[in-house]
Design an enzyme around this catalytic site. Structure first.
Site, PDB file in Angstrom:
ATOM      1  N   LYS A   1       0.845  -1.196   0.000  1.00 41.57           N
ATOM      2  CA  LYS A   1       0.000   0.000   0.000  1.00 41.57           C
ATOM      3  C   LYS A   1       0.883   1.250   0.000  1.00 41.57           C
ATOM      4  O   LYS A   1       1.991   1.196   0.510  1.00 41.57           O
ATOM      5  CB  LYS A   1      -0.909   0.007   1.242  1.00 41.57           C
ATOM      6  CG  LYS A   1      -1.764  -1.240   1.422  1.00 41.57           C
ATOM      7  CD  LYS A   1      -2.854  -1.338   0.382  1.00 41.57           C
ATOM      8  CE  LYS A   1      -3.724  -2.569   0.646  1.00 41.57           C
ATOM      9  NZ  LYS A   1      -4.818  -2.699  -0.324  1.00 41.57           N
TER      10      LYS A   1
ATOM     11  N   HIS B   1      -6.610 -13.336  -7.642  1.00 43.59           N
ATOM     12  CA  HIS B   1      -7.440 -12.323  -6.996  1.00 43.59           C
ATOM     13  C   HIS B   1      -8.832 -12.370  -7.611  1.00 43.59           C
ATOM     14  O   HIS B   1      -8.997 -12.651  -8.792  1.00 43.59           O
ATOM     15  CB  HIS B   1      -6.820 -10.939  -7.167  1.00 43.59           C
ATOM     16  CG  HIS B   1      -7.359  -9.926  -6.199  1.00 43.59           C
ATOM     17  ND1 HIS B   1      -8.610  -9.360  -6.349  1.00 43.59           N
ATOM     18  CD2 HIS B   1      -6.831  -9.378  -5.068  1.00 43.59           C
ATOM     19  CE1 HIS B   1      -8.818  -8.508  -5.350  1.00 43.59           C
ATOM     20  NE2 HIS B   1      -7.766  -8.505  -4.550  1.00 43.59           N
TER      21      HIS B   1
END
EC number: 4.1.1.39
Length: 473
Positions: free
Chosen positions: A168, A287
């Protein structure tokens, strides 16, 4: 005023496609739909219409019907059940003969099961809740490129969940800074780091630069820790040619694992990548970006248990499966059902977990469910209890948000994980004694102590939208 009956485009399907006496065959593909019919359409007619429109029928009789055996090829609605807590919806069980589908093609199966029928006027809402894939179909699909056992042998890591982190911020970092974040996390104690789902090859972070800096970080962290490490390098791209180029480069530089967004990249493209991974000795992390578009509405779409089964057929070594305790959607019993569908060789029907059919995966290896999304050290006892050893626990903000930096956040998670695994092995109840277990571990880990202080007030109070139907609790 009488309720409107949707006659236009609807013929009498019930007389042909409704067969309550039908005995299902081991070779049939079975599906259960949650159906909300239009006003004036009976349950039997609506169920038969779904069977018809997802198999052989069109809106009227055509002369070419006489040139084939429609009774052999048609789908059959063979049972109807009430949906607990609903006055409108019902479950329709439909059997499809094996010759209706191309072997090994998930794309072909779902072009029928969730194709035009979802826009059919006879039904107001339609949701595919579960599918039973017979063994003949399972055996024609590629399945996991490697599976859990091969991955553990490759990593030489046993007896605990694997530990990961999504870098992140998910967008905006330049390649060198991105690689530094990866290195700090891996040297701090994580097994893996990960590209986020929408990290592809943007102007600020071109894929080749990202791969090179991440691989440098992996090699440096491995040299310092003596452990195998990895980074899920997202090879998702706009064309299959670009996907293969990125995958080949990842293999060339020595990374052990790549990543695909299997829903947005497309099922055929993902299946091709899965086959490539098996041939080339690469692990494949998967994902599920976009899944909630299909599975979150409890009355219309596709249940995630079906999407999980699709992925197990197409192939992947990891799949995101919800967390129960984090920021993302995930009913506890339903999530446990998804975990079992991904890992186990044979799964019995169990309505308490939302599983309508027995499912036999034959020799296909299981894959790791991945818990990710809004989790931190306080969640560790519950995660270890829910997911068990064969899982990947992935902390993004719960690693990089540590006040002392990424390495400290990774260290805190590793200490918390090992404390919970040891406590579980000693027979302690993790979810009841979690606070005590973590507090004791924090006495010898200032990194864990700071993480516990940082996130002690963080909770996600929103309720789950897509819950299991109440009767089966």
């Amino acid at each position: 005023m009488a309720a409107k009956t949707y006659d236009a485009g609807v013929k009498d399907y019930r007389s042909i496609y409704w067969e309550p006496q039908y005995q299902v065959k081991d070779s049939d593909i079975l599906a259960v739909f949650k159906v909300v019919p239009q006003p004036g359409v009976s349950r039997e007619e609506a169920a038969a219409a779904v069977a018809a429109e997802s198999s052989t029928a069109t809106w009227t009789t055509v002369w070419t019907d006489l040139l084939t055996d429609l009774d052999y090829y048609k789908g059959r609605a063979y049972a109807i059940e009430d949906v607990p807590g609903s006055d409108e919806a019902f479950y329709a069980f439909i059997a499809y003969p094996m010759d209706l589908f191309e072997e090994g093609s998930v794309v072909n199966v779902f072009t029928s099961l969730v194709g035009n029928v979802f826009g059919f006027k006879a039904v107001r809402a339609l949701r595919l809740e579960d599918v039973r894939f017979p063994l003949w179909f399972v055996m024609t699909c590629p399945g996991a490129p490697h599976g859990m056992k091969v991955e553990r042998d490759l990593l030489d890591k046993y007896g605990r969940p694997l530990l990961g982190c999504t870098i992140k911020p998910k967008l905006g970092l330049a390649a060198k800074n991105y690689g530094r974040a990866v290195y700090e996390c891996l040297r701090g104690g994580l097994d893996f780091t990960k590209d986020d789902e929408n990290v592809n090859s943007q102007p600020f972070l071109r894929w080749r630069d990202r791969f090179l800096f991440c691989q440098e970080a992996i090699q440096k962290a491995e040299a310092e820790t003596g452990e195998r490490k990895g980074h899920y390098m997202n090879v998702t791209a706009g064309t299959m040619e670009e996907i293969y180029e990125r995958a080949e480069f990842a293999k060339e530089i020595g990374t052990p694992i790549i990543m695909s967004d299997y829903l947005t990249v497309g099922w055929a493209a993902h299946t091709s990548l899965s086959r490539w991974c098996r041939k080339n000795g690469m692990l494949l992390h998967v994902h599920r970006a976009m899944h909630a578009v299909m599975d979150r509405n409890p009355n219309h779409g596709i249940n995630f248990r079906v999407l999980a089964k699709i992925l197990r057929l197409m192939g992947g070594d990891h799949l995101h499966s919800g967390t129960v305790v984090g920021k993302l959607e995930g009913d506890r019993e339903a999530t446990i059902g998804w975990i079992n569908l991904l890992r186990d060789r044979f799964i019995k029907a169990d309505r308490s977990r939302g599983i309508f059919f027995d499912q036999d995966w034959g020799p296909q290896p299981g894959l790791f469910p991945v818990a990710s999304g809004g989790i931190h050290v306080w969640h560790m006892p519950a995660l270890v209890s829910i997911f068990g050893n064969d899982s990947v626990l992935q902390f993004g903000g719960g690693t990089l948000g540590h006040p002392w930096g990424n390495a400290a956040g990774a260290c805190a998670n590793r200490v918390a994980l090992e404390a919970c695994v040891q406590a579980r092995n000693e027979g302690r109840h993790l979810e009841k004694e979690g606070k005590e277990i973590l507090t004791k571990a924090a006495q010898s880990s200032p990194e864990l102590r700071m993480a516990m202080e940082t996130w002690k007030e963080i909770k996600f109070e929103f309720d789950t939208v897509d819950k299991l139907d109440v009767q089966h609790r």
